[in-house]
Design a protein around this motif. Structure first.
Motif, PDB file in Angstrom:
ATOM      1  N   SER A  48       0.720  -1.254  -0.129  1.00 23.12           N
ATOM      2  CA  SER A  48       0.049   0.031  -0.102  1.00 23.12           C
ATOM      3  C   SER A  48       0.750   1.118   0.130  1.00 23.12           C
ATOM      4  O   SER A  48       2.057   1.274   0.325  1.00 23.12           O
ATOM      5  N   GLU A  49       0.126   2.362  -0.400  1.00 24.36           N
ATOM      6  CA  GLU A  49       0.936   3.562  -0.482  1.00 24.36           C
ATOM      7  C   GLU A  49      -0.048   4.693  -0.335  1.00 24.36           C
ATOM      8  O   GLU A  49      -1.168   4.603  -0.377  1.00 24.36           O
ATOM      9  N   THR A 120      -3.694   0.502   8.710  1.00 23.62           N
ATOM     10  CA  THR A 120      -3.144   0.598  10.023  1.00 23.62           C
ATOM     11  C   THR A 120      -1.808   1.008   9.963  1.00 23.62           C
ATOM     12  O   THR A 120      -1.336   1.944  10.461  1.00 23.62           O
ATOM     13  N   ALA A 121      -0.816   0.453   8.940  1.00 22.02           N
ATOM     14  CA  ALA A 121       0.458   0.445   9.111  1.00 22.02           C
ATOM     15  C   ALA A 121       0.630   1.895   8.420  1.00 22.02           C
ATOM     16  O   ALA A 121       1.739   2.561   9.051  1.00 22.02           O
ATOM     17  N   LEU A 122       0.107   2.261   7.464  1.00 22.57           N
ATOM     18  CA  LEU A 122       0.254   3.667   6.744  1.00 22.57           C
ATOM     19  C   LEU A 122      -0.219   4.721   7.877  1.00 22.57           C
ATOM     20  O   LEU A 122       0.242   5.841   7.900  1.00 22.57           O
ATOM     21  N   ASP A 123      -1.231   4.491   8.584  1.00 17.89           N
ATOM     22  CA  ASP A 123      -1.829   5.458   9.711  1.00 17.89           C
ATOM     23  C   ASP A 123      -0.723   5.527  10.678  1.00 17.89           C
ATOM     24  O   ASP A 123      -0.428   7.047  11.132  1.00 17.89           O
ATOM     25  N   GLU A 124      -0.094   4.610  11.127  1.00 23.31           N
ATOM     26  CA  GLU A 124       1.044   4.637  12.137  1.00 23.31           C
ATOM     27  C   GLU A 124       2.198   5.575  11.495  1.00 23.31           C
ATOM     28  O   GLU A 124       2.834   6.344  12.303  1.00 23.31           O
ATOM     29  N   MET A 125       2.593   5.304  10.310  1.00 20.93           N
ATOM     30  CA  MET A 125       3.672   6.169   9.720  1.00 20.93           C
ATOM     31  C   MET A 125       3.190   7.656   9.380  1.00 20.93           C
ATOM     32  O   MET A 125       3.992   8.241   9.719  1.00 20.93           O
ATOM     33  N   ALA A 127       1.146   9.263  11.401  1.00 19.87           N
ATOM     34  CA  ALA A 127       1.105   9.597  12.753  1.00 19.87           C
ATOM     35  C   ALA A 127       2.808  10.072  13.317  1.00 19.87           C
ATOM     36  O   ALA A 127       3.087  11.003  13.718  1.00 19.87           O
ATOM     37  N   GLN A 128       3.714   9.319  13.026  1.00 17.82           N
ATOM     38  CA  GLN A 128       4.997   9.522  13.146  1.00 17.82           C
ATOM     39  C   GLN A 128       5.515  10.659  12.472  1.00 17.82           C
ATOM     40  O   GLN A 128       6.379  11.514  12.671  1.00 17.82           O
ATOM     41  N   ALA A 129       5.229  10.608  11.228  1.00 14.62           N
ATOM     42  CA  ALA A 129       5.798  11.722  10.160  1.00 14.62           C
ATOM     43  C   ALA A 129       5.225  13.270  10.546  1.00 14.62           C
ATOM     44  O   ALA A 129       5.898  14.213  10.368  1.00 14.62           O
ATOM     45  N   SER A 130       3.911  13.249  10.857  1.00 17.13           N
ATOM     46  CA  SER A 130       3.367  14.402  11.066  1.00 17.13           C
ATOM     47  C   SER A 130       3.368  15.015  12.630  1.00 17.13           C
ATOM     48  O   SER A 130       3.336  16.252  13.069  1.00 17.13           O
ATOM     49  N   GLY A 131       3.786  13.825  13.579  1.00 15.84           N
ATOM     50  CA  GLY A 131       3.785  14.334  14.805  1.00 15.84           C
ATOM     51  C   GLY A 131       2.523  14.327  15.508  1.00 15.84           C
ATOM     52  O   GLY A 131       2.383  14.857  16.718  1.00 15.84           O
ATOM     53  N   ASP A 132       1.507  14.109  14.938  1.00 15.96           N
ATOM     54  CA  ASP A 132       0.271  13.932  15.385  1.00 15.96           C
ATOM     55  C   ASP A 132      -0.327  12.666  15.455  1.00 15.96           C
ATOM     56  O   ASP A 132      -0.525  11.880  14.630  1.00 15.96           O
ATOM     57  N   ALA A 133      -0.671  12.255  16.832  1.00 14.03           N
ATOM     58  CA  ALA A 133      -1.116  11.080  17.056  1.00 14.03           C
ATOM     59  C   ALA A 133      -2.572  10.392  16.345  1.00 14.03           C
ATOM     60  O   ALA A 133      -2.635   9.262  16.198  1.00 14.03           O
ATOM     61  N   SER A 134      -3.284  11.691  16.172  1.00 16.49           N
ATOM     62  CA  SER A 134      -4.502  11.352  15.504  1.00 16.49           C
ATOM     63  C   SER A 134      -4.486  11.333  13.965  1.00 16.49           C
ATOM     64  O   SER A 134      -5.548  11.370  13.179  1.00 16.49           O
ATOM     65  N   ALA A 135      -3.208  11.537  13.313  1.00 13.98           N
ATOM     66  CA  ALA A 135      -3.158  11.871  11.858  1.00 13.98           C
ATOM     67  C   ALA A 135      -3.403  10.507  11.024  1.00 13.98           C
ATOM     68  O   ALA A 135      -3.174   9.502  11.629  1.00 13.98           O
ATOM     69  N   THR A 136      -4.043  10.423  10.088  1.00 10.18           N
ATOM     70  CA  THR A 136      -4.188   9.253   9.270  1.00 10.18           C
ATOM     71  C   THR A 136      -3.757   9.550   7.769  1.00 10.18           C
ATOM     72  O   THR A 136      -3.618  10.891   7.425  1.00 10.18           O
ATOM     73  N   VAL A 137      -3.619   8.613   7.148  1.00 15.09           N
ATOM     74  CA  VAL A 137      -2.909   8.655   5.566  1.00 15.09           C
ATOM     75  C   VAL A 137      -3.880   9.190   4.678  1.00 15.09           C
ATOM     76  O   VAL A 137      -4.920   8.764   4.787  1.00 15.09           O
ATOM     77  N   GLY A 138      -3.385   9.920   3.768  1.00 15.08           N
ATOM     78  CA  GLY A 138      -4.110  10.312   2.751  1.00 15.08           C
ATOM     79  C   GLY A 138      -3.948   9.823   1.312  1.00 15.08           C
ATOM     80  O   GLY A 138      -2.976   9.220   1.241  1.00 15.08           O
ATOM     81  N   ALA A 139      -4.849   9.948   0.292  1.00 14.92           N
ATOM     82  CA  ALA A 139      -4.776   9.217  -1.116  1.00 14.92           C
ATOM     83  C   ALA A 139      -4.222   7.804  -0.844  1.00 14.92           C
ATOM     84  O   ALA A 139      -3.168   7.485  -1.548  1.00 14.92           O
ATOM     85  N   LEU A 140      -4.997   6.975  -0.029  1.00 12.85           N
ATOM     86  CA  LEU A 140      -4.505   5.818   0.017  1.00 12.85           C
ATOM     87  C   LEU A 140      -4.842   4.886  -0.966  1.00 12.85           C
ATOM     88  O   LEU A 140      -5.658   4.915  -1.700  1.00 12.85           O
ATOM     89  N   SER A 141      -3.789   3.766  -1.495  1.00 12.67           N
ATOM     90  CA  SER A 141      -4.082   2.890  -2.486  1.00 12.67           C
ATOM     91  C   SER A 141      -3.160   1.682  -2.186  1.00 12.67           C
ATOM     92  O   SER A 141      -2.203   1.687  -1.513  1.00 12.67           O
ATOM     93  N   HIS A 142      -3.755   0.638  -3.019  1.00 11.07           N
ATOM     94  CA  HIS A 142      -3.278  -0.844  -2.622  1.00 11.07           C
ATOM     95  C   HIS A 142      -2.683  -1.290  -3.695  1.00 11.07           C
ATOM     96  O   HIS A 142      -3.163  -1.065  -4.979  1.00 11.07           O
ATOM     97  N   THR A 143      -1.746  -2.356  -3.969  1.00 10.96           N
ATOM     98  CA  THR A 143      -1.134  -2.743  -5.143  1.00 10.96           C
ATOM     99  C   THR A 143      -1.888  -4.364  -5.315  1.00 10.96           C
ATOM    100  O   THR A 143      -2.498  -4.564  -4.188  1.00 10.96           O
ATOM    101  N   ALA A 144      -1.271  -4.973  -5.916  1.00  8.74           N
ATOM    102  CA  ALA A 144      -1.628  -6.524  -6.271  1.00  8.74           C
ATOM    103  C   ALA A 144      -1.218  -7.417  -5.441  1.00  8.74           C
ATOM    104  O   ALA A 144      -1.598  -8.643  -5.380  1.00  8.74           O
ATOM    105  N   TRP A 145      -0.081  -7.101  -4.859  1.00  9.99           N
ATOM    106  CA  TRP A 145       0.759  -8.435  -4.173  1.00  9.99           C
ATOM    107  C   TRP A 145       0.053  -8.793  -2.952  1.00  9.99           C
ATOM    108  O   TRP A 145       0.188  -9.921  -2.653  1.00  9.99           O
ATOM    109  N   PRO A 146      -1.007  -8.362  -2.150  1.00  9.59           N
ATOM    110  CA  PRO A 146      -1.711  -9.088  -1.465  1.00  9.59           C
ATOM    111  C   PRO A 146      -2.378 -10.127  -1.744  1.00  9.59           C
ATOM    112  O   PRO A 146      -2.654 -11.105  -1.251  1.00  9.59           O
ATOM    113  N   TYR A 147      -2.872 -10.064  -2.954  1.00  7.56           N
ATOM    114  CA  TYR A 147      -3.778 -11.205  -3.710  1.00  7.56           C
ATOM    115  C   TYR A 147      -2.651 -12.039  -4.101  1.00  7.56           C
ATOM    116  O   TYR A 147      -2.989 -13.526  -4.326  1.00  7.56           O
TER     117      TYR A 147
END
Length: 213
Positions: A48-49, A120-125, A127-147
């Motif tokens: 995901s990205e 969840t993993a990107l949301d945690e990243m 939060a760490q990048a922005s310094g805001d524990a409530s921050a969430t990732v934007g423009a989320l997309s997924h690849t075909a590798w999980p499948y």
């Protein structure tokens, strides 16, 4: 006159169970090994990205499969170990190990499909990048590798089902590697040499005539 021979003509032996055992064994080995390899490879790829909003603008984030969930990789290793262990056990033990192999494949499929939409993993990243524990990732997309990982789990499941159905026809490790069972025959003692003095004394102790024919 026709010549009649008493020697019966050879009949082809029925190769049904033997051929089925070899075919199913090859299919299970190929399916299980390929499934574990595909799953382990897929979990190391980008799943995901997205972007995180920071003071300087949008910050790109990516998450590998191992960041999203460690379950598929762990179950792939368990399934591969179970595939090898199938040949070390017999009867009930083989059924149990085959069931573990099938369950590993099913669990891998379920975990990979759940991770295909997980953020969840990107949301945690984020939060760490922005310094805001409530921050969430934007423009989320997924690849075909999980499948792809799910396909690997499906191959492990197929290997387990083959082991459950045809495992009784497969060979096992040689009995010399197993403990228990019937006692091994002892080596025969070397014949006594009547010309040796100690053998003469032993024969006298037993009441035998060592000079007799």
């Amino acid at each position: 006159m026709e010549c009649v021979t008493a020697v019966p003509s050879p009949r082809p032996e029925p190769a049904g169970p033997s051929r089925t055992g070899r075919t199913s064994l090859a299919a299970a080995l190929l399916s299980g090994a390929l499934g574990a390899a595909v799953t382990l490879l897929a979990t190391r790829q980008e799943w995901s990205e997205g972007t995180a909003t920071v003071a300087g603008g949008a910050f790109p984030l990516t998450a590998q499969g191992s960041d999203v969930t460690g379950v598929p990789a762990a179950l792939a290793v368990v399934g591969l170990a179970a595939l090898v262990a199938v040949f070390a056990v017999r009867r009930a033990g083989r059924l149990a190990v085959s069931a573990v192999l099938a369950l590993s494949g099913a669990g891998t499929v379920a975990a990979a499909l759940l991770g295909a939409s997980d953020s969840t993993a990107l949301d945690e990243m984020a939060a760490q990048a922005s310094g805001d524990a409530s921050a969430t990732v934007g423009a989320l997309s997924h690849t075909a590798w999980p499948y792809v990982a799910a396909v690997g789990g499906l191959l492990l499941l197929v290997a387990g089902l083959l082991a459950l159905r045809y495992g009784r026809l497969w060979p096992a490790m040689s009995g010399r590697y197993e403990r228990g069972g019937a006692p091994r025959p002892r080596r025969a003692a070397a014949p006594a040499d009547p010309d040796r003095p100690e053998e003469l004394w032993k024969a006298l102790d037993r009441g035998e005539d060592p000079t007799g024919a």
